[in-house]
Design a protein around this motif. Structure first.
Motif, PDB file in Angstrom:
ATOM      1  N   UNK A  55       0.849  -1.186   0.000  1.00  0.00           N
ATOM      2  CA  UNK A  55       0.000   0.000   0.000  1.00  0.00           C
ATOM      3  C   UNK A  55       0.888   1.241   0.000  1.00  0.00           C
ATOM      4  N   UNK A  56       0.290   2.376  -0.235  1.00  0.00           N
ATOM      5  CA  UNK A  56       1.059   3.622  -0.262  1.00  0.00           C
ATOM      6  C   UNK A  56       1.080   4.273   1.113  1.00  0.00           C
ATOM      7  N   UNK A  57       1.262   3.430   2.130  1.00  0.00           N
ATOM      8  CA  UNK A  57       1.413   3.939   3.487  1.00  0.00           C
ATOM      9  C   UNK A  57       2.249   2.957   4.290  1.00  0.00           C
ATOM     10  N   UNK A  58       2.914   3.499   5.306  1.00  0.00           N
ATOM     11  CA  UNK A  58       3.763   2.675   6.171  1.00  0.00           C
ATOM     12  C   UNK A  58       3.778   3.287   7.554  1.00  0.00           C
ATOM     13  N   UNK A  59       3.818   2.430   8.568  1.00  0.00           N
ATOM     14  CA  UNK A  59       3.848   2.902   9.946  1.00  0.00           C
ATOM     15  C   UNK A  59       4.838   2.075  10.751  1.00  0.00           C
ATOM     16  N   UNK A  60       5.491   2.730  11.712  1.00  0.00           N
ATOM     17  CA  UNK A  60       6.409   2.060  12.630  1.00  0.00           C
ATOM     18  C   UNK A  60       6.147   2.579  14.034  1.00  0.00           C
ATOM     19  N   UNK A  61       6.624   1.837  15.014  1.00  0.00           N
ATOM     20  CA  UNK A  61       6.492   2.253  16.395  1.00  0.00           C
ATOM     21  C   UNK A  61       5.379   1.514  17.113  1.00  0.00           C
ATOM     22  N   UNK A  62       5.243   1.813  18.398  1.00  0.00           N
ATOM     23  CA  UNK A  62       4.316   1.069  19.245  1.00  0.00           C
ATOM     24  C   UNK A  62       2.857   1.256  18.860  1.00  0.00           C
ATOM     25  N   UNK A  63       2.515   2.384  18.278  1.00  0.00           N
ATOM     26  CA  UNK A  63       1.132   2.621  17.854  1.00  0.00           C
ATOM     27  C   UNK A  63       0.923   2.437  16.361  1.00  0.00           C
TER      28      UNK A  63
END
Length: 197
Positions: free
Chosen positions: A133-141
């Motif tokens: 997808x054209x999104x990425x997330x990192x970290x605890x949330x």
């Protein structure tokens, strides 16, 4: 007694953050909260976890140990200089160094980097992931922010990348105890100024 990841380190593990990158409608935005947590205590509430690199053409955000992340960001910027701004090649070379170098491989952080064309997640295990997808997330949330962003991209495509990132981080901050509402954003292709919540 929990000694953290390093059995000789008596400091509680540093936990923090939600970083979300969205490439949408020709713009890319990376946003992050500002909370850094030491054990069960908020150590700082306004850490700046997003940066512009390589003359402002590449965005980067980090999760994990702040000092470690700064070291990795410096190395990544060196790679960008060496490879003339080729983000993918620079990310791969950083991941190789990170996995094999005696000192670098002890660093505890993750990076998400973005240009107007692509998003990448870089980890210390040698991974360079380009999300489907054209999104990425990192970290605890990250799972909360990513889920919210996926829903917004699918069901509210008229929203700007900034609106999607801001709303998704707000949802993550409402749920994740390691994420606060002090957001900072960096953009390419939308408003080119840093927007604080």
């Amino acid at each position: 007694m929990n000694l953290g990841n390093n059995r000789f380190d008596h400091t509680p593990p540093l936990r923090s953050t939600t970083v979300l990158a969205v490439l949408h409608n020709g713009a890319v935005v990376i946003g992050a909260d500002g909370q850094a947590t030491l054990g069960s205590t908020v150590a700082k509430s306004n850490v700046r976890k997003v940066r512009k690199l390589f003359g402002g053409s590449i965005l980067a955000g980090f999760a994990g140990s702040t000092a470690d992340a700064f070291t990795l960001l410096e190395r990544f910027e060196e790679k960008l200089q060496n490879y003339r701004g080729n983000m993918k090649r620079s990310a791969i070379e950083l991941a190789k160094d990170w996995r094999t170098d005696r000192i670098l491989k002890r660093l505890e952080a993750m990076l998400v980097v973005a240009s107007k064309e692509a998003l990448l997640v870089i980890s210390g295990t040698g991974d360079v992931l380009e999300p489907d997808l054209t999104l990425a997330a990192i970290g605890s949330g990250s799972t909360y922010a990513q889920s919210a962003a996926m829903a917004l991209v699918k069901h509210a495509p008229h929203l700007s990348a900034m609106q999607i990132v801001k709303e998704s981080l707000t949802i993550a901050a409402d749920i994740c105890i390691y994420t606060n509402h002090n957001f900072i954003f960096e953009t390419l292709g939308e408003s080119e100024e840093i927007v604080e919540n």
